[in-house]
Design a protein around this motif. Structure first.
Motif, PDB file in Angstrom:
ATOM      1  N   LEU A 167       0.748  -1.406   0.368  1.00  0.00           N
ATOM      2  CA  LEU A 167       0.030   0.463  -0.009  1.00  0.00           C
ATOM      3  C   LEU A 167       0.575   0.675  -0.147  1.00  0.00           C
ATOM      4  N   HIS A 169       0.466   5.811   0.245  1.00  0.00           N
ATOM      5  CA  HIS A 169      -0.500   6.725  -0.015  1.00  0.00           C
ATOM      6  C   HIS A 169       0.358   7.905   0.322  1.00  0.00           C
ATOM      7  N   SER A 182      -4.234   7.411  -2.347  1.00  0.00           N
ATOM      8  CA  SER A 182      -3.487   6.386  -2.463  1.00  0.00           C
ATOM      9  C   SER A 182      -3.499   5.160  -3.570  1.00  0.00           C
ATOM     10  N   CYS A 228     -11.618   2.713   1.710  1.00  0.00           N
ATOM     11  CA  CYS A 228     -10.828   3.305   1.845  1.00  0.00           C
ATOM     12  C   CYS A 228     -10.972   5.460   1.309  1.00  0.00           C
ATOM     13  N   GLU A 231     -12.710   5.904   4.846  1.00  0.00           N
ATOM     14  CA  GLU A 231     -11.980   6.660   6.221  1.00  0.00           C
ATOM     15  C   GLU A 231     -10.403   7.614   6.161  1.00  0.00           C
TER      16      GLU A 231
END
Length: 248
Positions: A167, A169, A182, A228, A231
């Motif tokens: 991942l 961001h 993201s 995603c 949040e």
């Protein structure tokens, strides 16, 4: 802040309702530092699909008024230690969080780089039990100018000796605040030497392996897209106030 998670931005909702992004438009994982370059945008900023290297891919762009990259680096170092803090991020889906507190040293990005975050969260209706090992983005080829940050991590299972993907961001300033771009590249499973600490922590909270959680496909990608979007949009709404109260 609210007890229920705010909705995802309209762009995420539209992408969820639409078809998967064609493979030809999806960058492979090796191109991630270019995909998240300090300037410019990629062909698709919000979507899901499968890349040519076989990974399941998710991209989400979130605009965040009043928020800065510094706030996000602080957040990733602050929320890891307590489930109650983690639940602030997504009250409906985040269930548990823990990290070895002695590994959290320094400030900003260096506080969480090198730490492993153990989290339980629902992605759609599936409970995911994860171990996220945060890595130094500079060591992995990302350019991170002053005023920006990149949160980069290896996503693994906390109940099986498997890594599940990556991942990232990226947070960079825009007028009135910042934007988060993201990226998730998941589903290309890799064996990992069993980590006794992860196993002990998983057993201690009653975790149990469901092999279906390791099968990452485009349905899961669509759910992750919304998760995603929710949040990041939710936390951005009160992160400036949270940072003002606790970030000092």
């Amino acid at each position: 802040m609210t007890r229920q998670t705010v909705p995802a931005p309209q762009g995420v909702i539209d992408a969820f309702a639409g078809p998967a992004t064609p493979t030809a438009r999806i960058p492979v994982f090796a191109d991630l530092p270019t995909d998240l370059a300090p300037t410019g945008y990629s062909a698709v900023e919000t979507g899901y699909g499968q890349s040519a290297d076989g990974a399941v891919w998710v991209a989400v762009r979130t605009e965040m008024p009043r928020v800065t990259a510094e706030m996000w680096d602080w957040w990733f170092g602050w929320h890891l230690t307590e489930s109650a803090r983690y639940k602030l991020w997504h009250p409906d889906a985040h269930m548990y969080a823990e990290v070895a507190a002695e590994r959290l040293t320094g400030t900003g990005r260096q506080r969480y780089v090198g730490a492993v975050s153990y989290v339980d969260e629902y992605i759609g209706t599936s409970l995911q039990q994860l171990a996220i090992a945060f890595r130094d983005p500079l060591a992995h080829g990302f350019a991170v100018p002053e005023g920006q940050t990149v949160v980069f991590g290896r996503v693994g299972s906390s109940v099986a000796p498997l890594d599940l993907g990556w991942l990232a961001h990226q947070v960079r300033p825009i007028e009135g605040g910042c934007e988060m771009r993201s990226r998730f590249h998941l589903g290309v499973l890799a064996p990992r030497i069993p980590d006794p600490e992860r196993i002990v922590r998983a057993i201690g909270r009653g975790a149990a392996l469901d092999p279906r959680d390791l099968a990452i496909g485009t349905d899961m990608a669509r759910d992750l897209l919304v998760h995603c979007g929710q949040e990041m949009n939710h936390l951005a709404g009160f992160l400036p106030e949270l940072y003002a109260e606790f970030g000092g």
